[in-house]
Enzyme design. Structure first.
Site, PDB file in Angstrom:
ATOM      1  N   LYS A  96       1.553 -57.365  -5.498  1.00  0.00           N
ATOM      2  CA  LYS A  96       1.955 -57.796  -7.089  1.00  0.00           C
ATOM      3  C   LYS A  96       3.397 -57.672  -7.155  1.00  0.00           C
ATOM      4  CE  LYS A  96       0.312 -60.181 -10.534  1.00  0.00           C
ATOM      5  NZ  LYS A  96      -0.324 -61.505 -10.382  1.00  0.00           N
ATOM      6  N   ASP A 122     -14.551 -53.650  -2.185  1.00  0.00           N
ATOM      7  CA  ASP A 122     -16.040 -53.687  -2.756  1.00  0.00           C
ATOM      8  C   ASP A 122     -16.331 -55.970  -2.537  1.00  0.00           C
ATOM      9  OD1 ASP A 122     -16.707 -51.311  -3.954  1.00  0.00           O
ATOM     10  OD2 ASP A 122     -17.329 -52.203  -5.660  1.00  0.00           O
ATOM     11  N   TYR A 174      -4.039 -43.409  -8.676  1.00  0.00           N
ATOM     12  CA  TYR A 174      -5.531 -43.053  -9.138  1.00  0.00           C
ATOM     13  C   TYR A 174      -4.483 -41.479  -9.350  1.00  0.00           C
ATOM     14  CZ  TYR A 174      -9.219 -46.028  -7.126  1.00  0.00           C
ATOM     15  OH  TYR A 174     -10.291 -45.907  -7.335  1.00  0.00           O
ATOM     16  N   ASP A 179      -4.258 -61.000  -6.907  1.00  0.00           N
ATOM     17  CA  ASP A 179      -5.302 -62.696  -6.803  1.00  0.00           C
ATOM     18  C   ASP A 179      -5.374 -62.905  -6.175  1.00  0.00           C
ATOM     19  OD1 ASP A 179      -3.084 -62.979  -7.501  1.00  0.00           O
ATOM     20  OD2 ASP A 179      -2.538 -64.162  -9.069  1.00  0.00           O
ATOM     21  N   ASP A 233      -9.197 -51.415  -3.143  1.00  0.00           N
ATOM     22  CA  ASP A 233     -10.739 -49.966  -4.390  1.00  0.00           C
ATOM     23  C   ASP A 233     -11.472 -51.498  -4.433  1.00  0.00           C
ATOM     24  OD1 ASP A 233     -12.775 -48.192  -5.068  1.00  0.00           O
ATOM     25  OD2 ASP A 233     -11.896 -49.401  -6.972  1.00  0.00           O
TER      26      ASP A 233
HETATM   27  C1  IPM Z   1     -14.511 -45.452  -3.609  1.00  0.00           C
HETATM   28  C2  IPM Z   1     -14.909 -45.494  -4.873  1.00  0.00           C
HETATM   29  C3  IPM Z   1     -13.764 -44.352  -6.131  1.00  0.00           C
HETATM   30  C4  IPM Z   1     -12.786 -44.279  -5.465  1.00  0.00           C
HETATM   31  C5  IPM Z   1     -14.845 -43.642  -6.594  1.00  0.00           C
HETATM   32  C6  IPM Z   1     -15.566 -42.586  -6.988  1.00  0.00           C
HETATM   33  C7  IPM Z   1     -13.871 -42.606  -7.149  1.00  0.00           C
HETATM   34  O1  IPM Z   1     -14.998 -46.252  -6.030  1.00  0.00           O
HETATM   35  O2  IPM Z   1     -14.292 -44.666  -2.253  1.00  0.00           O
HETATM   36  O3  IPM Z   1     -14.265 -46.549  -3.821  1.00  0.00           O
HETATM   37  O4  IPM Z   1     -12.310 -45.262  -6.086  1.00  0.00           O
HETATM   38  O5  IPM Z   1     -11.912 -45.119  -4.565  1.00  0.00           O
HETATM   39 MG    MG Z   2     -14.612 -48.386  -4.625  1.00  0.00          MG
END
Ligand code: IPM
Ligand code: MG
Length: 366
Positions: free
Chosen positions: A195, A255, A146, A227, A251
């Site tokens: 990884k 999710d 990032y 993975d 990240d």
């Molecule tokens: C999160 C989001 C952010 C990230 C984006 C909006 C830049 O996906 O907070 O997980 O990737 O960190």
């Molecule tokens: Mg995210």
């Protein structure tokens, strides 16, 4: 007590979900005798529209002057919104990354917990869910891909893009310590995800995690390749307590972890530095497709506000009250659309509600 809260409502569903978190905070203030002052801070697409940039220096100063910042979400539809025709450093997400970096918010905590009441919204089979699961993702937030150098250039007539993944040992050590500290207060198990079979940055990560682990003989730990971790999260999520990982893996895995709890609308998060200050935001995005419809799930934002009470303000009792109110409302059968039972699951005793009604129900129970 009195607290100064910076509020970044942001874009998409951001303003709707933040309004519900403020409603709940105000109820907490009333009940427990605290005053929360709010200062609106512009960030993301709304800041681009008003100021030409996703985050102004003034906004950073406003955030720094607050005891903590509560955020909704930022960004728009990346294929259709004009914000994504701007240079990358002027797009909404650049504001968030700049804020994380400016405030040194290196430790991102994302708890993924399956409420018994939401089993029917969980896409996993009952035998996998078992008694549920409860994990904390500790994501490094100010390093790695990032924040590495990036460029797009033409090399011998061929467009070529480069992103760099850099970590130094100090960055790894401080997040690893946070991971082990939090594991100590939980079920005392760290799964460090990397990884290391391919990346140098992961091999260093592993080495430093092993060093840090020596100071925590009471905490067990293991290494897992990313993975494999992605697979294990759907195969056997119960095995995880604290997942410790670098920025981009965190990240992606967070999710995934949120979805196995039923919905990304349930996943709160805290981004912390070395002080009591924190930025609290739901882990989900701005969901532009449902913005303004009054159907977004405000629970992740409300639970993020609970994390703010706990980590930045040391108001544990109040944080417990918010979390209990969320559980209580789920027990009563109230659901936003994203956490409705999957088709084929019983719908009895379940009432679908919108964003504001969910906020009202939770506030009422405090
Ligand atoms: C999160 C989001 C952010 C990230 C984006 C909006 C830049 O996906 O907070 O997980 O990737 O960190
Ligand atoms: Mg995210």
């Amino acid at each position: 007590m009195e607290f100064q809260i910076g509020v970044i409502s942001g874009d998409g569903i951001g303003p709707e979900i933040v309004a519900e978190a403020k409603k709940v905070l105000d109820r907490v203030g009333e009940k427990y005798g605290h005053t929360f002052h709010y200062t609106e801070i512009l960030m993301g697409g709304c800041s681009i529209d008003a100021k030409g940039v996703p985050l102004t220096d003034e906004a950073i100063e406003q955030a720094k002057a607050s005891d903590a910042v509560l955020m909704g979400s930022i960004g728009g539809n990346t294929s259709t919104s004009p914000w994504y025709r701007l240079a990358p450093e002027l797009r909404p997400e650049a504001g968030l990354l700049k804020l994380r970096k400016s405030l040194n918010l290196f430790a991102n905590l994302r708890p993924a917990y399956l409420y018994q009441e939401l089993k029917a919204a969980c896409p996993l089979r009952d035998d996998i869910i078992g008694d549920g699961f409860d994990m904390m993702i500790m994501r490094e937030l100010t390093g790695g891909l990032y924040f590495g150098e990036r460029k797009t250039e033409e090399k011998d007539g061929v467009l070529t893009a480069t992103d760099t993944l850099t970590y130094n040992e100090n960055e790894i050590r401080r997040i690893a310590k946070r991971g082990f500290d939090i594991a100590r207060k939980r079920r005392k198990k760290v799964t460090s995800v990397d990884k290391a079979n391919v990346l140098d940055s992961s091999r260093l990560w592993r080495k430093i995690v092993e060093e840090v682990a020596k100071d925590y003989p009471d905490v067990s730990y293991e290494h897992m390749l990313v993975d494999n971790c992605a697979m294990q999260l759907v195969k056997d999520p119960k095995q995880f307590d604290v997942i410790l990982t670098e920025n981009m893996f965190g990240d992606i895995l967070s999710d995934e972890a949120s979805m196995v709890t039923g919905s990304i609308g349930m996943l709160s998060s805290a981004s912390l530095n070395d002080t009591k200050f924190g930025l609290y935001e739901p882990s989900g995005g701005s969901a532009p497709d449902i913005a303004g419809k009054g159907i977004a799930n405000p629970i992740a934002t409300i639970l993020s506000a609970a994390m703010m009470l706990r980590y930045s303000f040391d108001l544990d009792k109040e944080a417990d009250a918010v979390e209990a109110a969320v559980s209580g409302v789920l027990k009563e059968g109230y659901r936003t659309i994203d956490i409705m039972p999957q088709p084929g699951e019983p719908q009895e005793g379940i009432t679908q509600v919108g964003t504001a009604e969910m906020g009202d129900r939770i506030a009422e129970r405090i």
